[in-house]
Motif scaffolding. Structure first.
Motif, PDB file in Angstrom:
ATOM      1  N   ALA A 186     -68.232 -16.582  58.666  1.00 42.16           N
ATOM      2  CA  ALA A 186     -68.940 -16.591  59.946  1.00 42.16           C
ATOM      3  C   ALA A 186     -70.443 -16.778  59.718  1.00 42.16           C
ATOM      4  O   ALA A 186     -71.110 -17.496  60.464  1.00 42.16           O
ATOM      5  CB  ALA A 186     -68.669 -15.301  60.704  1.00 42.16           C
ATOM      6  N   ALA A 187     -70.962 -16.138  58.657  1.00 41.03           N
ATOM      7  CA  ALA A 187     -72.387 -16.268  58.359  1.00 41.03           C
ATOM      8  C   ALA A 187     -72.725 -17.718  58.035  1.00 41.03           C
ATOM      9  O   ALA A 187     -73.735 -18.255  58.503  1.00 41.03           O
ATOM     10  CB  ALA A 187     -72.772 -15.348  57.197  1.00 41.03           C
ATOM     11  N   ALA A 188     -71.879 -18.384  57.254  1.00 40.10           N
ATOM     12  CA  ALA A 188     -72.137 -19.779  56.907  1.00 40.10           C
ATOM     13  C   ALA A 188     -72.059 -20.655  58.147  1.00 40.10           C
ATOM     14  O   ALA A 188     -72.849 -21.590  58.317  1.00 40.10           O
ATOM     15  CB  ALA A 188     -71.132 -20.256  55.850  1.00 40.10           C
ATOM     16  N   GLN A 189     -71.120 -20.341  59.047  1.00 40.57           N
ATOM     17  CA  GLN A 189     -71.034 -21.097  60.296  1.00 40.57           C
ATOM     18  C   GLN A 189     -72.297 -20.893  61.130  1.00 40.57           C
ATOM     19  O   GLN A 189     -72.831 -21.838  61.692  1.00 40.57           O
ATOM     20  CB  GLN A 189     -69.809 -20.648  61.099  1.00 40.57           C
ATOM     21  N   ALA A 190     -72.772 -19.652  61.165  1.00 43.87           N
ATOM     22  CA  ALA A 190     -73.958 -19.353  61.958  1.00 43.87           C
ATOM     23  C   ALA A 190     -75.204 -19.989  61.356  1.00 43.87           C
ATOM     24  O   ALA A 190     -76.190 -20.220  62.044  1.00 43.87           O
ATOM     25  CB  ALA A 190     -74.142 -17.844  62.071  1.00 43.87           C
ATOM     26  N   ILE A 191     -75.168 -20.268  60.055  1.00 49.48           N
ATOM     27  CA  ILE A 191     -76.282 -20.952  59.407  1.00 49.48           C
ATOM     28  C   ILE A 191     -76.273 -22.420  59.809  1.00 49.48           C
ATOM     29  O   ILE A 191     -77.288 -23.103  59.767  1.00 49.48           O
ATOM     30  CB  ILE A 191     -76.160 -20.792  57.874  1.00 49.48           C
ATOM     31  N   GLY A 192     -75.121 -22.917  60.244  1.00 49.12           N
ATOM     32  CA  GLY A 192     -75.006 -24.312  60.628  1.00 49.12           C
ATOM     33  C   GLY A 192     -74.362 -25.158  59.543  1.00 49.12           C
ATOM     34  O   GLY A 192     -74.437 -26.384  59.584  1.00 49.12           O
ATOM     35  N   ALA A 193     -73.740 -24.519  58.561  1.00 50.00           N
ATOM     36  CA  ALA A 193     -73.109 -25.272  57.479  1.00 50.00           C
ATOM     37  C   ALA A 193     -71.957 -26.112  58.026  1.00 50.00           C
ATOM     38  O   ALA A 193     -71.250 -25.688  58.942  1.00 50.00           O
ATOM     39  CB  ALA A 193     -72.593 -24.312  56.414  1.00 50.00           C
TER      40      ALA A 193
ATOM     41  N   ARG B  16     -63.290 -13.471  56.790  1.00 54.01           N
ATOM     42  CA  ARG B  16     -64.418 -12.750  56.190  1.00 54.01           C
ATOM     43  C   ARG B  16     -65.723 -13.113  56.894  1.00 54.01           C
ATOM     44  O   ARG B  16     -65.902 -14.239  57.346  1.00 54.01           O
ATOM     45  CB  ARG B  16     -64.539 -13.091  54.703  1.00 54.01           C
ATOM     46  N   GLU B  17     -66.620 -12.136  56.895  1.00 56.97           N
ATOM     47  CA  GLU B  17     -67.864 -12.370  57.628  1.00 56.97           C
ATOM     48  C   GLU B  17     -68.770 -13.387  56.937  1.00 56.97           C
ATOM     49  O   GLU B  17     -69.610 -13.990  57.573  1.00 56.97           O
ATOM     50  CB  GLU B  17     -68.591 -11.044  57.845  1.00 56.97           C
ATOM     51  N   TYR B  18     -68.574 -13.603  55.625  1.00 58.66           N
ATOM     52  CA  TYR B  18     -69.459 -14.597  55.001  1.00 58.66           C
ATOM     53  C   TYR B  18     -69.139 -16.003  55.478  1.00 58.66           C
ATOM     54  O   TYR B  18     -70.015 -16.874  55.462  1.00 58.66           O
ATOM     55  CB  TYR B  18     -69.485 -14.502  53.474  1.00 58.66           C
TER      56      TYR B  18
ATOM     57  N   ILE C 202     -68.250 -25.538  54.133  1.00 59.19           N
ATOM     58  CA  ILE C 202     -67.660 -24.200  54.205  1.00 59.19           C
ATOM     59  C   ILE C 202     -66.349 -24.174  53.418  1.00 59.19           C
ATOM     60  O   ILE C 202     -66.091 -23.253  52.637  1.00 59.19           O
ATOM     61  CB  ILE C 202     -67.430 -23.797  55.677  1.00 59.19           C
TER      62      ILE C 202
ATOM     63  N   GLU D  20     -67.452 -22.041  50.391  1.00 59.89           N
ATOM     64  CA  GLU D  20     -67.211 -20.642  50.774  1.00 59.89           C
ATOM     65  C   GLU D  20     -65.725 -20.274  50.613  1.00 59.89           C
ATOM     66  O   GLU D  20     -65.402 -19.191  50.159  1.00 59.89           O
ATOM     67  CB  GLU D  20     -67.647 -20.392  52.220  1.00 59.89           C
TER      68      GLU D  20
END
Lengths: 331, 298, 331
Positions: free
Chosen positions: B192-199, B188-190, B204, B208
């Motif tokens: 990827a979004a959390a990874q891109a935030i640096g979580a 899911r893209e959320y 995660i 997530e």
């Protein structure tokens, strides 16, 4: 003009939902001649796909379909039984779906699936069915067609799979093809090739096609006639030229303002928008469905909405010209 | 017409996920029945010392094999007494403790092991996944009952041993289901979004991934609880599970089996209770799957 | 941070970025290299919008993942404000580059409230306390045009357009300099798409944002982008200012791509792209120029030698036709 191949009058589709009835499609009228492409265009939830499934007799059991008239080449589809519909489907009318991967059975070879379509409806030998499959694969532009027969769907690219779907739809030489977003999952380059192929085939084989899409560019380039659907109703119908050059219903005008038009929309300038959302279609619906999002809404929009214009360009609006008279004619 | 002036007002009208869940839970009869039965049995088990009319271990040679009240017995022993004169109802009540404890703790241990393995395999993939998949295959190749029998035969049967053996054997389904669920959510893209935030990875996984697979976990927990309870009963019946005089439903069936032809209620009563508990847990699991299944979400 | 950087330093620069995957073909096949991104060089100035276009599988999504730190490049460097940023520096990268994904139904965690989703970046980076985070969420919601009362709702209660606004809010709450928009409107209805595109345009002007805008919708790219890069099989084959590219594209592939765009102009029919063969398998790219099997202008020379990037106008084109040192050069 000859008797139309397909004639639909006052088609209604009701879906029972928790807490009422969803009036998904209401009072749809259209007709289609052989060799003609009708495009039904609308956004998600407009009922365009339901309309096509209703024609094919593929709606679920719980869904209620009513029509004053739904004739396909003299056959009354409203009275046709299951057996008769099954005989028509895949033979005289066939359908092409958006996602070829889910419509093709991954367990069978392409050759088997193509032949199956013909063996079901025609009294032919396996060899004849195979020959027909090769002939059609070549027709839809697949090279080395004979060697493709033994391949499985997953071995083909998306564009090739969609061509196979088209070949399968053509196996019995249908008179009506319903294509539901046939190119939405494809790249623009492949989209152009597939659409060109479809249009050429319709002309060459004198078929009729209903093209269901949300893409106004596809509609403009492919359709002869356009039907704009909004929230289950046809708000405007007409020739492609009339719809794109003189859009009359406020919704059609709004849609066309939402997309950037090369050469006409200034780069980076704000695009037009349609505020709000589609209203709930559960329960009683009266008046114009678009009034909640319309700049031209007046008190009369709650009442009966007349049909305006002539047979080759009709729209439904309380305003005779599709906009309030106190305003200047929109550009 | 006023409600149409603000388009957002009409757009955000749907119920929250929590409200939807509550509505679906209370509309599901199987789930309500299962939950109710399990809850009642849990309360009975916890309050056993208060509820039980007699000491479940107290023997009485004069009051052996008294029939239950519906077969002409007295209210002194509503479900009669067994071959040692122990009150059958009291033993049944204490037996609920054993069953629920074994079911609960064994499911907890295997749940922790299986979830950790499955989530790690699904999230990290590659070598981790290869190792976990291998371990799952090894575990699936072992016959549970046979291994449990062997271990218990070597170490001797006791409540602790049975719980430990079942807890260490029943993690396979957790691992398989959690691996598949994690694989699905991981794409899911959320995420990827959390990874891109640096979580961080633990964040995660916990915030997530876990909330979105916990519904599948609950379903497996119920299935494995029922599984563990049945296995305990089977082991105890064979004399390799909980040892006498501990009251266990499986043991009660076993002790009653010699007299089954003359006093069938000795077997039927614990058997029926076991059946009802396992049925209730399975109904609960099925119900939970129904109310949380994605295809049910609007 | 922004004040310190020299005005002519590109905000984003890619130097020779490559990503090679090792792919196994078949059950027993040997591993082969797949060059998803092949020696890409790009520079992007402040508040520019670079449109990245190409067919599926051309490597544009891999490039986006590299920029977001989700994938490490096999070789090459990513520089932000002239400073090389290793992809292991995820926290540092995250403050400067944020994504907006395609599917607003998949990009928001369904179990989290809107406030939790938007404030996640602040919590991960430990910026401010709960009160200041709530205040920041309130402010950013206002920026993206959502009322503060959506804070306690969940994604499932929202429409696609609203969800995409939430995704934009999450991307912007840490005030990044660069936003990677990966097909941000392709899952939305036409009328909603225009609202989101307008919002993205406003935000760029207001905050001086730089976008990498990945889309297959060329009309949208033409509308929003200031520069456009065309990708084919992992390489950028042409890069130019938007007007120059759309009005006078040079690379034969760019031309084919632009030709296949279906603008809503009735009567023009579906164009022929002349792109005969299908998209090549990236594991076995054609020798020489990767585009030559589909290129109408290709000669034996193209199959033998790979073209090099040639500066032309203010951009680049990678084709022998524009390289004065090759025998194919015309003019």
């Amino acid at each position: 003009m000859s008797e139309p191949l397909l004639c639909v009058r006052n088609l209604n589709i009701d879906i029972p939902v928790g807490g009422g009835t969803l009036h998904a499609v209401r009072g749809i009228d259209f007709e289609l001649q052989r060799g003609e492409v009708l495009s039904i265009v609308g956004e998600s939830g407009s009922g365009k796909s339901l309309t096509s499934l209703a024609l094919m007799g593929l709606l679920g059991k719980r869904i209620d379909r009513r029509a004053d008239r739904m004739d396909f080449d003299g056959i009354d589809l409203t009275r046709a039984g299951k057996r008769q519909m099954r005989a028509l489907r895949g033979d005289r009318m066939s359908m092409i779906f958006q996602e070829p991967m889910t419509s093709l059975n991954p367990a069978y070879t392409i050759g088997d699936q193509l032949a199956e379509a013909l063996l079901l409806h025609r009294n032919v030998s396996r060899q004849q069915a195979r020959d027909r499959a090769v002939e059609l694969l070549e027709k839809v532009g697949i090279t080395a067609a004979a060697s493709r027969l033994g391949q499985y769907p997953h071995q083909l690219s998306g564009g090739l799979r969609q061509r196979v779907m088209i070949a399968m739809a053509l196996m019995c030489g249908p008179e009506l093809i319903i294509a539901d977003e046939p190119t939405t999952a494809l790249d623009v380059t492949i989209q152009a090739q597939i659409l060109r192929l479809l249009v050429d085939l319709v002309r060459e084989m004198d078929m009729a096609m209903i093209l269901i899409t949300h893409d106004l560019g596809v509609v403009a380039r492919v359709a002869d006639k356009v039907a704009v659907m909004y929230a289950g109703e046809l708000v405007e119908t007409g020739s492609a030229g009339a719809i794109f050059n003189a859009p009359s219903h406020p919704y059609t005008r709004g849609l066309l303002r939402c997309i950037p038009l090369p050469g006409r929309t200034a780069r980076g300038a704000p695009l037009g928008t349609i505020p709000g959302i589609v209203p709930s279609l559960v329960g009683e619906i009266g008046g114009c469905v678009f009034r909640t999002r319309c700049d031209h809404a007046v008190a009369a929009c709650h009442g009966a909405i007349p049909h305006r214009g002539e047979a080759d360009h009709m729209f439904r609006c309380v305003h005779p010209h599709g906009h309030r008279e106190d305003e200047e004619t929109p550009a | 017409m006023s409600d149409l002036s603000d388009p957002l007002l009409q757009e955000i009208t749907g119920p929250t996920p929590g409200q939807l869940l509550r509505k679906r839970v209370f509309g599901h009869q199987g789930l309500i029945f299962g939950l109710a039965v399990v809850a009642i049995l849990a309360v009975v088990a916890i309050l056993a010392p208060v509820i039980a009319p007699h000491d479940p271990y107290a023997q009485s040679l004069v009051a052996r094999m008294k029939p239950p009240v519906f077969l002409g017995g007295t209210w002194e022993n509503p479900l009669g007494t067994d071959h040692l004169g122990r009150d059958y109802l009291s033993r049944l009540i204490y037996g609920a403790r054993v069953s629920l404890m074994i079911g609960g703790i064994a499911a907890l241990i295997s749940g922790v092991i299986g979830t950790a393995m499955g989530v790690a395999a699904g999230y990290f993939g590659g070598k981790v996944d290869a190792v976990v998949t291998f371990l799952i295959n090894v575990r699936l190749a072992m016959p549970v009952v046979l291994v449990a029998l062997a271990v218990v035969a070597i170490l001797g049967g006791s409540l602790t041993v049975v719980i430990a053996v079942l807890g260490l054997l029943l993690w396979d389904r957790f691992a398989v289901v959690m691996r598949a669920s994690t694989l699905q959510v991981r794409g899911r893209e959320y995420v990827a979004a959390a990874q891109a935030i640096g979580a961080s990875t633990p964040r995660i996984l916990l915030s997530e991934i876990m909330p979105n697979i916990v519904n599948n976990l609950i379903v497996v927990v119920t299935l494995e609880m029922a599984h563990a309870i049945l296995l305990e009963a089977a082991l105890s019946f064979l004399g390799l599970g909980v040892q006498p005089p501990t009251p266990s439903w499986g043991l009660m069936v076993s002790e009653g089996k010699n007299m089954m032809l003359f006093e069938p209620w000795l077997v039927l009563i614990p058997g029926a209770v076991l059946f009802v508990l396992v049925l209730a847990i399975n109904l609960m699991g099925d119900g939970l799957r129904d109310v949380t299944a994605p295809e049910n979400r609007s | 941070m922004n004040a310190m950087s020299k005005p002519d330093t590109p905000v984003l620069e890619l130097r020779g970025v490559s990503k090679v995957y090792s792919v196994k073909q078949g059950l027993m096949g040997a591993r082969k290299p797949l060059r998803a991104v092949n020696d890409v060089n790009l520079t992007l100035g402040r508040s520019e919008v670079l449109g990245l276009v190409g067919e599926s599988g051309c490597g544009k999504s891999t490039l986006a993942k590299i920029l977001l730190g989700l994938e490490a490049p096999t070789s090459g460097e990513v520089l932000v404000d002239g400073e090389a940023i290793g992809s292991h520096d995820r926290l540092k990268l995250a403050r400067r580059i944020q994504p907006i994904f395609q599917d607003p139904y998949s990009s928001l965690n369904p179990r989290k409230s809107i406030a939790e989703i938007i404030s996640l970046p602040l919590r991960v980076h430990g910026i401010g306390d709960h009160a200041s985070q709530t205040k920041a969420v309130r402010e950013i919601l206002d920026v993206v045009g959502l009322p503060a009362r959506v804070m306690n709702t969940y994604p499932s209660q929202m429409s696609g357009g609203q969800r995409q606004r939430v995704a934009i809010a999450r991307a912007l709450i840490m005030k990044p300099e660069i936003v990677i928009c990966d097909e941000p409107t392709s899952a939305l209805d036409v009328s909603v798409q225009s609202q989101i595109l307008n919002l993205l345009g406003e935000l760029r002007r207001e905050f001086g944002l730089t976008y990498l805008f990945i889309s297959h919708n060329l009309a949208v790219v033409e509308h929003l982008a200031t520069r456009v890069a065309v990708m084919y099989l992992g390489r950028i084959v042409e890069e130019a200012e938007t007007g120059a590219l759309f009005d006078a594209s040079r690379h034969p592939y760019s031309r084919a791509l632009l030709d296949s765009v279906l603008t809503p102009e009735p009567g023009l029919g579906v164009p022929d792209t002349h792109l005969g063969a299908a998209y090549p398998n990236p594991i076995n790219p054609p020798p020489g120029c990767a585009f030559h099997p589909r290129c109408a202008s290709a000669t034996a020379f193209c199959a033998a030698r790979a073209p090099r990037p040639v500066a032309s106008g203010d951009g680049l084109v990678e084709c022998h036709l524009y390289d004065p040192e090759t025998e194919m050069f015309q003019r």
